[in-house]
Design an enzyme around this catalytic site. Structure first.
Site: not given
Ligand code: RFL
Ligand code: PHB
Length: 400
Positions: A76, A206, A297, A301, A389
């Site tokens: 994109h 957005y 989110p 980032k 972004y």
């Molecule tokens: P994770 O993915 O939470 O992984 C941590 C892992 O550690 C495990 N764990 C354990 N394992 C062993 N022993 C223990 N005691 C443990 N405790 C925990 C967990 O089960 C898990 O598997 O962290 P990590 O690797 O730092 O990754 C971070 C990302 O997952 C997170 O920052 C993103 O998903 C945030 N986020 C977004 N980030 C973006 O860059 N672009 C996006 O578009 C975006 N959209 C989002 C998002 C997060 C969202 N939610 C649900 C929080 C959209 C949403 C809705």
């Molecule tokens: C996505 O889940 O695709 C997503 C989430 C948050 C954003 C952008 C994309 O800000």
């Protein structure tokens, strides 16, 4: 008696941070063991991020993880900002000299890295329990866990990486008084859905609407992802599919534009917070990704920061355990925190500009609309959004 083994780097967590760290270390001949308390299937299906900065995509390509990303990722060149009944395009390529972002789901990155690591013979222990880190005051910290068959293990490490997310154990294992944490809660949550219907837009929308924020994003040409601002303590049971589509139509709708509806395959509510813990290191225990920091989110980032952290960390650990040079490890926390705070500010700014405060304060609303008009009419303001972004401070992996 626990089974006692050694590895160079013990990694807690098989999210994107822990898995990619193990891959990067292996590229330079450094051994690691990853322990994860969930199953492989759970890690591969957990719906989260979807948007990758260009620097993240380039890194994944450089380290041999770009094959499916290149085939299936959706590039994109900008986003739409919608407010006051109008939709405006912010053109990243034009504003930043060609920068872009890519839609490729976190689930797919996790699948790609797990497959690459297992094919290379790596040790990833899923479904562990009682994870502990110990002897942190020494040069040989210990990682303990119980495997899925109930056998206790103790791994003596040269360093441990806490990649265990916001609710993990590593941050709390740091000595009392070492960490400073700062936090900001927001008075709303996101209700997110996955729907089997082609996206109704070519790039993300957005939308700031008087009745709450909405976001239209996507996963593939056949699958849409959409989010709605909801109250912080909202009960998902109050949101049957009809109500979700009705509200999305209301908050995203514009005359002459049609939001296509389809079967909802997943829905969940996520609270919003900003959180930063520093320093991200105590001796040979390093925190990376959500274990050290959380952003709301809206700026997309979190995943990009997690990947940048472990890129910096891999280089630091390689110097430390392979070459005996602590300089990059000593700089690790400060190097990461520069980028973390830039992303924390940007995510807070996007969030504050686009969400409706539950008190409907008219002063706040007027400021939001003024800022949105500025961002959509001033090239300088639009460029600020575009460069943050698309990724302002990308971490670099040295090829070769
Ligand atoms: P994770 O993915 O939470 O992984 C941590 C892992 O550690 C495990 N764990 C354990 N394992 C062993 N022993 C223990 N005691 C443990 N405790 C925990 C967990 O089960 C898990 O598997 O962290 P990590 O690797 O730092 O990754 C971070 C990302 O997952 C997170 O920052 C993103 O998903 C945030 N986020 C977004 N980030 C973006 O860059 N672009 C996006 O578009 C975006 N959209 C989002 C998002 C997060 C969202 N939610 C649900 C929080 C959209 C949403 C809705
Ligand atoms: C996505 O889940 O695709 C997503 C989430 C948050 C954003 C952008 C994309 O800000």
């Amino acid at each position: 008696m626990a089974d006692r083994t050694r590895t160079q780097v013990g990694i807690v967590g098989a999210g994107p941070a822990g898995l990619l760290l193990s891959h990067l270390l292996a590229l330079r001949g450094v051994d690691s063991v990853v322990v994860e308390n969930r199953s492989r299937a759970y890690c591969e299906a957990r719906q989260r991020a979807g948007l990758l900065e260009a620097g993240t995509v380039e890194l994944l390509r450089t380290v041999g993880l770009g094959q499916r990303l290149d085939a299936e990722g959706l590039e994109h060149g900008g986003i739409y900002l919608q407010f006051a009944g109008e939709r405006h395009h912010i053109d990243f390529r034009e504003l930043t000299g060609g920068r872009w972002v890519t839609i490729y789901a976190q689930t797919e990155i996790v699948k790609d890295v797990i497959q690459a690591r297992l094919a290379a013979g790596a040790q990833i222990e899923f479904e562990v329990s009682q994870t502990e880190v110990d002897d942190l005051d020494s040069d040989s910290p210990v990682l303990r866990y119980t495997d899925s068959a109930g056998i206790q293990h103790e791994i003596v490490c040269e360093a441990i990486a806490g990649c265990d997310g916001f609710h993990g154990i590593c941050r709390d294992a740091m000595p009392a008084g070492l960490l400073t944490t700062v936090e900001r809660g927001y008075p709303y949550s996101w209700l997110g859905i996955l729907a089997t219907v082609p996206p109704s837009t070519d790039e993300l929308i957005y939308s700031r609407h008087e009745d709450g924020f909405a976001l239209h994003t996507m996963r593939t040409p056949q699958v849409s992802r959409l989010y709605l601002q909801v109250p912080p303590d909202e009960d998902i049971a109050r949101w049957p599919d009809d109500r979700i589509w009705g509200e999305l139509q209301h908050r995203l709708g514009l005359p002459g534009w049609d939001l296509k509806e389809g079967p909802i395959t997943e829905k969940a509510i996520t609270p919003m917070r900003s959180f930063v813990a520093s320093p991200m290191r105590f001796r040979r225990l390093f925190l990376a990704g959500d274990a050290a920091h959380i952003v709301p989110p809206t700026g997309a980032k979190g995943l990009n920061l997690a990947i940048a952290d472990v890129t910096v960390l891999a280089r630091a650990l390689i110097s430390l355990v392979r070459d005996g040079d602590p300089a990059l490890a000593d700089a690790y926390s400060d190097t990461c925190l520069d980028r973390v705070w830039r992303a924390t500010h940007f995510s807070w700014w996007m969030t504050s500009m686009l969400h409706i405060d539950p008190h409907h304060d008219p002063f706040d609303a007027a400021l939001q609309l003024s800022q949105l008009r500025y961002v959509t009419t001033s090239r300088a303001a639009a460029t600020t959004l575009a460069e943050n972004y698309s990724g302002y401070l990308s971490a670099v992996w040295l090829a070769g």
